[in-house]
Design a protein around this motif. Structure first.
Motif, PDB file in Angstrom:
ATOM      1  N   ASP A 166      -6.997  -0.336  -8.266  1.00 43.76           N
ATOM      2  CA  ASP A 166      -5.750  -0.937  -8.071  1.00 43.76           C
ATOM      3  C   ASP A 166      -5.114   0.341  -9.643  1.00 43.76           C
ATOM      4  O   ASP A 166      -4.283   0.373  -8.945  1.00 43.76           O
ATOM      5  CB  ASP A 166      -4.873  -1.515  -9.020  1.00 43.76           C
ATOM      6  CG  ASP A 166      -6.130  -2.407  -9.961  1.00 43.76           C
ATOM      7  OD1 ASP A 166      -6.708  -2.325 -10.091  1.00 43.76           O
ATOM      8  OD2 ASP A 166      -5.208  -3.384 -10.702  1.00 43.76           O
ATOM      9  N   TYR A 167      -5.667   1.259 -10.365  1.00 47.64           N
ATOM     10  CA  TYR A 167      -4.818   1.792 -11.752  1.00 47.64           C
ATOM     11  C   TYR A 167      -6.416   2.260 -11.720  1.00 47.64           C
ATOM     12  O   TYR A 167      -7.237   1.999 -12.077  1.00 47.64           O
ATOM     13  CB  TYR A 167      -4.197   1.092 -11.946  1.00 47.64           C
ATOM     14  CG  TYR A 167      -3.380   1.968 -12.898  1.00 47.64           C
ATOM     15  CD1 TYR A 167      -3.160   3.292 -13.325  1.00 47.64           C
ATOM     16  CD2 TYR A 167      -4.049   1.413 -14.166  1.00 47.64           C
ATOM     17  CE1 TYR A 167      -2.820   3.985 -13.819  1.00 47.64           C
ATOM     18  CE2 TYR A 167      -3.085   2.465 -15.692  1.00 47.64           C
ATOM     19  CZ  TYR A 167      -2.968   3.368 -14.840  1.00 47.64           C
ATOM     20  OH  TYR A 167      -2.149   4.542 -16.174  1.00 47.64           O
TER      21      TYR A 167
ATOM     22  N   THR B  71       2.481   2.035  -3.927  1.00 45.92           N
ATOM     23  CA  THR B  71       0.767   2.395  -3.966  1.00 45.92           C
ATOM     24  C   THR B  71       1.142   4.133  -3.947  1.00 45.92           C
ATOM     25  O   THR B  71       0.310   4.555  -4.845  1.00 45.92           O
ATOM     26  CB  THR B  71      -0.415   1.545  -3.794  1.00 45.92           C
ATOM     27  OG1 THR B  71      -0.128   0.061  -4.062  1.00 45.92           O
ATOM     28  CG2 THR B  71      -1.208   2.558  -5.381  1.00 45.92           C
TER      29      THR B  71
ATOM     30  N   ARG C  47       0.268  -1.534  -0.280  1.00 43.85           N
ATOM     31  CA  ARG C  47      -0.322   0.027  -0.079  1.00 43.85           C
ATOM     32  C   ARG C  47       0.938   1.417   0.091  1.00 43.85           C
ATOM     33  O   ARG C  47       0.765   2.198  -0.582  1.00 43.85           O
ATOM     34  CB  ARG C  47      -0.958   0.000   0.895  1.00 43.85           C
ATOM     35  CG  ARG C  47      -2.100   1.188   1.365  1.00 43.85           C
ATOM     36  CD  ARG C  47      -2.709   1.047  -0.289  1.00 43.85           C
ATOM     37  NE  ARG C  47      -3.438   2.272  -0.003  1.00 43.85           N
ATOM     38  CZ  ARG C  47      -4.684   2.579  -0.930  1.00 43.85           C
ATOM     39  NH1 ARG C  47      -4.380   1.958  -2.047  1.00 43.85           N
ATOM     40  NH2 ARG C  47      -5.032   3.854  -0.796  1.00 43.85           N
TER      41      ARG C  47
END
Length: 778
Positions: A589-590, A414, A411
């Motif tokens: 996620d994106y 990200t 995380r």
């Protein structure tokens, strides 16, 4: 580098306590005298010490920049003060690399193939971090290279390695008989390295045939090969032939078969000469295919067998229960990931494979060494030349003295990537001692001062060009400053903005913006000029809330004489004062092309009569989306489910501004319909007038065709825009379905859909419609 033995010849008759009169450097071609003197502990005027001179000689050798170091002592003035003479042979400092004789490949091609930089300043000295790659020798070498500031030092072995690699490049591209020489053009302090290339003759591949393959297609096996055959559609007319490459390709094919359970496979090749070309025949003897009998796991005290294997074996059973290396590796990776989830980063897996040639079966034993939970000792950051450390540290979800959980590490990566300031982010656990490890955060910064020029298109704004100057990570603080100008046939949007990250040193963002927007609709034009202020706060890992206000001057003009009565009533200028609130939960996620996770957004905006505001309305919207990837068959298919509900009402005797109403239908709602035609239309003009309420659902399947860049899609949209909840009957709902493509380009995403209506409506009677969107996805 092979170091010569040190030679130290000191004449007799000088007392150790004598003062050094002079230090003389001889033999150095590339490294300046001053730099060498700077590395010595002995100085002019310092006390003569045999031990210190020995240490200095060892220090010079440790830098790796000298092939010879000899020290002598003389007393030329007969005054008892010795002169120390250092005789060295140094290595060249290369400030530039050039190529001569290369006709088939450009300098840039050779530079890319070799993976080297050829110009001064392109090579950066790699910093070291204490406790990882640091050592006295490395630190001393880095100190020299930093002082030189001219390029990099190359040993003769390194130069020879580059020479051989150039020959190998030519060989792999089908050239035979290529010879490469080099010459050094020295200067004091730096030299130019020139590779002189004598290109050989090129050999081509005319055809590739594969024989004996029963289970896998020619296309599949040829796709594993680096050697290629001619293909006019790919403009590959004379692909190079290299026998070394062919040998490696044969090994790849053989390894592929073994990984698919063909443990007795034999792969050979034959080459036939056809003038300057070569025909390649790859011969495969597949042999029997082995089954996976069982996988046993030992040493697991924290997880059950089913948790570690999950459904990986079930998938393999559906594919024939064959022995596949991919299956074993997936289970091993899952074991490491499961343990990493609870902080056991040092868990290892040993593999034992037992092959039964008679029964054509394979049994696998995985032995787990669980280790101990790992805690974070220190967090070290590398590569942030512009960004301040605290900008990165505040995004970390694993802190010092905490358990090193895999989820927190992933995380953290990200969140740092989502800042948008970095090309790459890697977080590596670095073993230290016992259960205390460090986390090394390696980032590669991107140029965050961006000047962008581009185009966007959709059916509302039409084709628009934009110019944007944006500075992310402003002064290394993580703040964002930007100015943009957008103009099109139907659209204008000019804005200036500033986002202050961690306002007042709290996890709160302050967003300031001023804007001037203009959109030309079919029957009217709306202009909004003003500014907005908003505060947003992260409530938890995935939840964020924002609240703000905007002050605008609104103008409705260019009203078509045939426009609906509702539109004509909007004509003129007015002042808008809005308060808005947004609550978001985002686990995608994106953001551009999600493959998993979900998005929930609640929006509430209120037009108020404060400070001269003329618009009075309240508006609520709820949007949700869920994304799934196919993990059952591993096809790469992405399924997305989306839904929207919203309503807007006026109060205080005021009507809802027309551009605050919901125009259902079009590129971003129910495809197949023109903008707004899945909602209310004026009965006289058949123009869409927007709805006070909306309900929209959408289902979409996307299938990857090429490397996460090209997708085919199928979709079904269903919903309605209406003024009353009682109008939301199934018989009134409109639907759109069809197919499309998604193209992810470095400049902007592209979406093209061919959509069909479930029913035609007044004003929009075409059965289908092409939707083209440049710049954003639905």
């Amino acid at each position: 580098m092979k170091k010569e033995f040190l030679t130290l010849a000191l004449f007799l008759g000088v007392a150790n306590a004598a003062e050094i009169e002079k230090i003389i450097i001889k033999g150095n071609k590339y490294i300046p005298d001053e730099l060498i003197r700077g590395l010595l502990s002995v100085r002019k005027g310092s006390e003569f010490s045999l031990e210190r001179i020995r240490k200095d000689i060892r220090k010079l050798y440790r830098t790796g920049l000298f092939t010879k170091v000899e020290a002598y002592e003389e007393d030329q003035n007969k005054n008892g003060k010795p002169e120390v003479i250092l005789v060295v042979e140094d290595l060249p400092v290369i400030y530039k690399i050039e190529f001569e004789g290369n006709e088939e490949f450009s300098d840039d091609d050779l530079k890319e193939y070799l993976g080297i930089e050829t110009e001064l300043g392109e090579v950066e000295v790699e910093e070291t971090i204490e406790g990882y790659t640091s050592s006295p020798a490395i630190e001393e070498r880095l100190a020299v290279m930093k002082q030189l500031k001219l390029g990099r030092i190359l040993t003769f072995q390194e130069i020879e390695s580059l020479r051989r690699r150039i020959e190998e490049v030519y060989k792999r591209h089908g050239f035979v008989g290529t010879k490469v020489e080099y010459k050094l053009i020295p200067k004091k302090g730096a030299s130019k390295l020139v590779f002189v290339i004598h290109e050989g003759k090129k050999i081509y591949t005319s055809d590739i045939e594969i024989e004996g393959n029963k289970h896998f297609s020619d296309r599949k096996l040829k796709g594993l090969m680096e050697l290629k055959e001619p293909n006019i559609f790919l403009f590959r007319l004379h692909p190079a032939f290299s026998e070394e490459t062919l040998k490696e390709d044969v090994k790849k094919i053989e390894e592929f078969y073994k990984n698919e359970g063909f443990l007795e496979v034999e792969v050979s090749y034959e080459v036939k000469e056809e003038g300057p070309a070569r025909k390649v025949i790859v011969k495969v003897k597949e042999g029997p295919r082995y089954k996976l009998k069982e996988i046993k796991i030992e040493g697991n005290t924290l997880f059950a067998y089913s948790e570690l294997v999950d459904n990986i074996l079930k998938k393999n059973e559906r594919k024939g229960r064959y022995f596949r290396r991919e299956v074993i590796e997936k289970i091993k990776n899952r074991i490491r990931e499961k343990y990493a989830e609870i902080g056991f980063l040092n868990t290892s897996v040993e593999e034992r494979v037992n092959v039964n040639p008679e029964k054509k079966e394979v049994s696998v034993l995985l032995k787990i060494i669980e280790g101990k939970p790992v805690y974070v000792k220190k967090i070290k950051i590398k590569g942030n030349y512009e960004t301040r450390d605290y900008v990165i540290r505040r995004e970390m979800r694993v802190q010092e003295n905490e358990l090193a959980l895999k989820k927190g590490i992933e995380r953290s990566k990200t969140r740092i990537m989502n800042l948008g300031y970095y090309e790459d982010v890697q977080i590596e656990p670095v073993p230290r001692r016992d259960a205390w490890w460090d986390l090394l955060v390696k980032i590669r910064e991107r140029f965050t001062g961006q000047f962008s020029v581009g185009l966007s298109y959709n059916e509302v704004t039409g084709l628009a060009g934009f110019i944007e100057l944006r500075k992310g990570n402003f002064r290394g603080t993580g703040d964002i400053a930007g100015i943009s100008v957008s103009y099109g046939s139907l659209y204008r949007n000019n804005a200036i903005s500033y986002t202050r990250k961690w306002f007042l040193k709290k996890p709160v963002d302050l967003d300031l913006s001023a804007f001037d927007r203009r959109i030309e609709y079919d029957t009217y034009t709306v202009e909004r000029t003003g500014f907005s202020v908003a505060l947003s706060k992260e409530l938890s890992e995935y939840w964020r809330a924002s609240i703000g206000t905007s002050i605008q001057r609104v103008k409705y003009s260019d009203i078509d004489p045939e426009a609906s009565t509702y539109v004509k009533e909007q004509a003129g200028r007015r002042d808008s004062r809005k308060i808005f609130f947004t609550l978001t939960r985002d686990t995608r996620d994106y953001y551009l092309l999600p493959t998993k996770g979900s998005l929930f957004v609640f929006r509430n905006s209120v037009g108020v009569g404060l400070l001269g505001g003329d618009e009075k309305f309240y508006k609520f919207e709820v949007e949700g989306a869920k994304y799934f990837s196919d993990t059952y068959f591993d096809t790469g298919i992405i399924l997305s489910l989306k839904g929207e509900v919203g309503f807007v009402e006026g109060y205080g005797g005021k009507k809802v501004p027309i551009d605050e109403r919901f125009f259902v239908g079009g590129d971003f709602s129910i495809r197949g319909y023109e903008y707004g035609y899945a909602g209310p239309v004026d009965p006289n003009t058949l123009d869409p007038i927007g709805a006070k309420k909306k309900v929209i659902t959408s289902l979409e399947l996307m299938y990857p065709v090429f490397k996460k860049m090209l997708y085919f899609a199928g979709f079904f949209d269903y919903g309605l825009g209406a003024d009353k909840w009682s109008d939301f009957k199934l018989s009134n709902f409109r639907g759109g379905y069809g197919i499309g493509v998604r193209i992810i380009t470095p400049f902007a995403p592209i979406r093209i859909d061919w959509a069909f209506k479930t029913k035609t409506v007044p004003g929009d009677t075409n059965r289908s419609r092409i939707h083209f969107v440049l710049g954003t996805f639905f």
